[in-house]
Design an enzyme around this catalytic site. Structure first.
Site, PDB file in Angstrom:
ATOM      1  N   GLY A 156      11.534   0.827   9.911  1.00  0.00           N
ATOM      2  CA  GLY A 156      12.466  -1.044   9.292  1.00  0.00           C
ATOM      3  C   GLY A 156      12.654  -0.967  10.792  1.00  0.00           C
ATOM      4  O   GLY A 156      12.514  -0.874  12.044  1.00  0.00           O
ATOM      5  N   ILE A 158      15.404  -0.377  12.739  1.00  0.00           N
ATOM      6  CA  ILE A 158      15.754   0.384  13.187  1.00  0.00           C
ATOM      7  C   ILE A 158      14.525   1.121  13.718  1.00  0.00           C
ATOM      8  O   ILE A 158      14.567   2.217  15.102  1.00  0.00           O
ATOM      9  CB  ILE A 158      17.303   1.871  12.404  1.00  0.00           C
ATOM     10  CG1 ILE A 158      18.361   0.465  12.534  1.00  0.00           C
ATOM     11  CG2 ILE A 158      17.654   2.727  13.556  1.00  0.00           C
ATOM     12  CD1 ILE A 158      19.027   1.193  11.406  1.00  0.00           C
ATOM     13  N   ARG A 178       6.769   3.565   4.101  1.00  0.00           N
ATOM     14  CA  ARG A 178       5.756   3.235   2.467  1.00  0.00           C
ATOM     15  C   ARG A 178       5.011   2.015   2.815  1.00  0.00           C
ATOM     16  O   ARG A 178       4.160   2.300   2.140  1.00  0.00           O
ATOM     17  CB  ARG A 178       7.112   2.529   1.680  1.00  0.00           C
ATOM     18  CG  ARG A 178       7.577   4.097   0.626  1.00  0.00           C
ATOM     19  CD  ARG A 178       8.400   3.213   0.180  1.00  0.00           C
ATOM     20  NE  ARG A 178       9.363   2.087   0.817  1.00  0.00           N
ATOM     21  CZ  ARG A 178      10.381   1.550   0.414  1.00  0.00           C
ATOM     22  NH1 ARG A 178      10.804   1.417  -0.542  1.00  0.00           N
ATOM     23  NH2 ARG A 178      11.271   0.794   0.976  1.00  0.00           N
ATOM     24  N   ALA A 238      19.600   9.028  10.324  1.00  0.00           N
ATOM     25  CA  ALA A 238      19.905   8.024   9.512  1.00  0.00           C
ATOM     26  C   ALA A 238      20.836   8.780   8.166  1.00  0.00           C
ATOM     27  O   ALA A 238      22.007   8.059   8.356  1.00  0.00           O
ATOM     28  CB  ALA A 238      18.302   8.184   8.979  1.00  0.00           C
ATOM     29  N   ARG A 239      20.790   9.644   7.562  1.00  0.00           N
ATOM     30  CA  ARG A 239      21.418  10.153   6.369  1.00  0.00           C
ATOM     31  C   ARG A 239      21.667  11.618   6.583  1.00  0.00           C
ATOM     32  O   ARG A 239      20.327  11.988   6.129  1.00  0.00           O
ATOM     33  CB  ARG A 239      21.740   9.422   4.957  1.00  0.00           C
ATOM     34  CG  ARG A 239      21.941   7.986   4.897  1.00  0.00           C
ATOM     35  CD  ARG A 239      23.387   7.965   4.937  1.00  0.00           C
ATOM     36  NE  ARG A 239      24.324   6.602   4.406  1.00  0.00           N
ATOM     37  CZ  ARG A 239      24.679   6.316   5.764  1.00  0.00           C
ATOM     38  NH1 ARG A 239      24.104   6.171   7.244  1.00  0.00           N
ATOM     39  NH2 ARG A 239      25.157   4.875   5.729  1.00  0.00           N
ATOM     40  N   GLU A 268      29.330  15.022   5.454  1.00  0.00           N
ATOM     41  CA  GLU A 268      29.899  14.975   5.840  1.00  0.00           C
ATOM     42  C   GLU A 268      31.468  15.063   5.751  1.00  0.00           C
ATOM     43  O   GLU A 268      31.109  14.458   4.555  1.00  0.00           O
ATOM     44  CB  GLU A 268      29.714  13.838   7.047  1.00  0.00           C
ATOM     45  CG  GLU A 268      28.614  13.487   7.815  1.00  0.00           C
ATOM     46  CD  GLU A 268      27.821  12.444   8.247  1.00  0.00           C
ATOM     47  OE1 GLU A 268      28.645  11.208   8.021  1.00  0.00           O
ATOM     48  OE2 GLU A 268      26.700  11.937   8.181  1.00  0.00           O
ATOM     49  N   HIS A 286      28.649  10.877  13.688  1.00  0.00           N
ATOM     50  CA  HIS A 286      28.223   9.711  13.027  1.00  0.00           C
ATOM     51  C   HIS A 286      28.382   8.832  13.952  1.00  0.00           C
ATOM     52  O   HIS A 286      29.229   7.897  13.343  1.00  0.00           O
ATOM     53  CB  HIS A 286      28.181  10.328  11.503  1.00  0.00           C
ATOM     54  CG  HIS A 286      28.023   9.156  10.458  1.00  0.00           C
ATOM     55  ND1 HIS A 286      27.798   9.338   9.332  1.00  0.00           N
ATOM     56  CD2 HIS A 286      26.931   7.410  10.747  1.00  0.00           C
ATOM     57  CE1 HIS A 286      26.725   7.716   9.041  1.00  0.00           C
ATOM     58  NE2 HIS A 286      26.932   7.159   9.896  1.00  0.00           N
ATOM     59  N   GLY A 288      26.157   6.501  15.739  1.00  0.00           N
ATOM     60  CA  GLY A 288      25.282   5.907  15.029  1.00  0.00           C
ATOM     61  C   GLY A 288      25.581   3.945  15.709  1.00  0.00           C
ATOM     62  O   GLY A 288      25.110   2.899  16.425  1.00  0.00           O
TER      63      GLY A 288
HETATM   64  C1  GLV Z   1      26.268   3.856   9.663  1.00  0.00           C
HETATM   65  O1  GLV Z   1      25.389   4.545   8.896  1.00  0.00           O
HETATM   66  C2  GLV Z   1      25.756   2.391   8.357  1.00  0.00           C
HETATM   67  O2  GLV Z   1      24.212   2.746   7.281  1.00  0.00           O
HETATM   68  O3  GLV Z   1      25.970   1.768   8.914  1.00  0.00           O
END
Ligand code: GLV
Length: 323
Positions: A156, A158, A178, A238-239, A268, A286, A288
């Site tokens: 995507g 990012i 995908r 990401a997560r 987290e 975290h 980002g």
């Molecule tokens: C950060 O982790 C977001 O999803 O914006």
């Protein structure tokens, strides 16, 4: 009568000012995460909720808000903290903040690639612990990233921004997604589309950039880690739950992969204790989207989404309604 908005965590002042000009605002104004009870109290009878990624937007919260609720504006691009079908059932619009955090997050992903391949966390620990050290021909050697393959899982915004950075550092780009991105984007990034298996087997660095959902829960587990090269690194911005953290600890300890750079964790703010002992893991909390400019832009976008919906218009960045 002015509409009512609940802001479930501290956000940058310009966004709060914009919201206060438009509505009566209840805002949680400290940096601690509010208790569920405090949030449920704050959202009672509101027309809109600004949620942070630490706000769990579930049936209980939606019930606490009641039937006046029209929009939940998440101040994050990821929205796994929101039960989107539950919102849809109540006719509540959900929005997120894509775009404005793309560069900041890709910067952190690239920083983690550099940190883990060049052992910067280890190096910093040596200096700070005042351990004796000496420049040496063979001292703390890492791996070069030039001509190495970056495998991006999730192409995507990012993922693409990450590819641009990595390309500038001399890496070659492969991706799995995908859907295939356009041939123009593939050409611009010099990106090769691979299956997950091919990507894992051939990449020198694997970067996780896909959204988290039930489909990507533990996407990278022991089986997938075992497909990676022993010399490869894993980066996740990401997560956390996309990676099976315990399996990653085993892989890092037993040399299944060479290292990992993590900005996100499965539970987290907890971090698997095994990771703390891994010299070959770079661990950051975290960060980002954590720049003043980015967080301000995210909060402003969430405020604009909220005001648009409450004014009867279309939100700027809605999350598609689930079918
Ligand atoms: C950060 O982790 C977001 O999803 O914006």
């Amino acid at each position: 009568m002015k509409p009512k908005i609940a802001v479930c965590g501290r956000i940058p002042a310009p966004a709060l000012v914009a919201l206060r000009e438009f509505a009566d605002v209840w805002a949680w104004e400290t940096d601690e995460v509010p208790s569920v009870e405090a949030v449920h109290e704050g959202v009672r009878g509101v027309d809109a909720i600004l949620s942070l990624l630490t706000t769990k937007v579930d049936d209980a919260l939606l019930d606490a808000a009641g039937p006046s609720l029209k929009v939940v504006s998440n101040v994050a691009v990821g929205f796994n903290n929101i039960d989107v079908p539950a919102c849809a059932r109540r006719g509540v619009v959900v929005t997120n903040t894509p775009g404005v955090l793309t560069d900041a997050t890709a910067d952190i992903a690239m920083a983690l690639v550099l940190m883990v391949t060049r052992r910067l966390g280890e190096g910093e620990r040596v200096i700070r612990s005042q351990e004796p050290w000496q420049w040496g021909m063979f001292y703390m050697l890492g791996s070069s990233i030039q001509h190495q393959q970056l495998g991006i899982i999730g192409m995507g915004d990012i993922g693409q921004a990450m590819a641009r950075r990595a390309k500038a550092f001399g890496m070659t780009i492969a991706y799995s997604n995908r859907n295939r991105v356009s041939t123009e984007i593939e050409a611009e990034l010099g990106a090769t589309y691979l299956s997950m298996d091919e990507l894992l087997a051939t990449s020198d660095v694997v970067s996780v950039n896909c959204p988290y959902s039930s489909a990507t829960h533990h996407l990278i587990d022991a089986v997938q880690l075992a497909k990676m090269k022993k010399s490869a690194y894993l980066v996740n911005t990401a997560r956390g739950p996309i990676v099976h953290e315990a399996a990653l600890v085993d892989a890092l300890q037993s040399g299944v992969i060479a290292g990992a750079g993590l900005d996100v964790f499965e539970e987290e703010p907890k971090v698997h204790p095994g990771l703390l002992a891994c010299e070959n893991a770079v661990l950051i909390p975290h960060l980002g989207s954590a720049t003043v400019e980015t967080r301000t832009a995210m909060a402003m976008l969430a405020a604009k989404n909220t005001i648009a919906v409450l004014s009867g218009g279309a939100p700027l960045t809605p999350i598609p309604v689930p079918k």
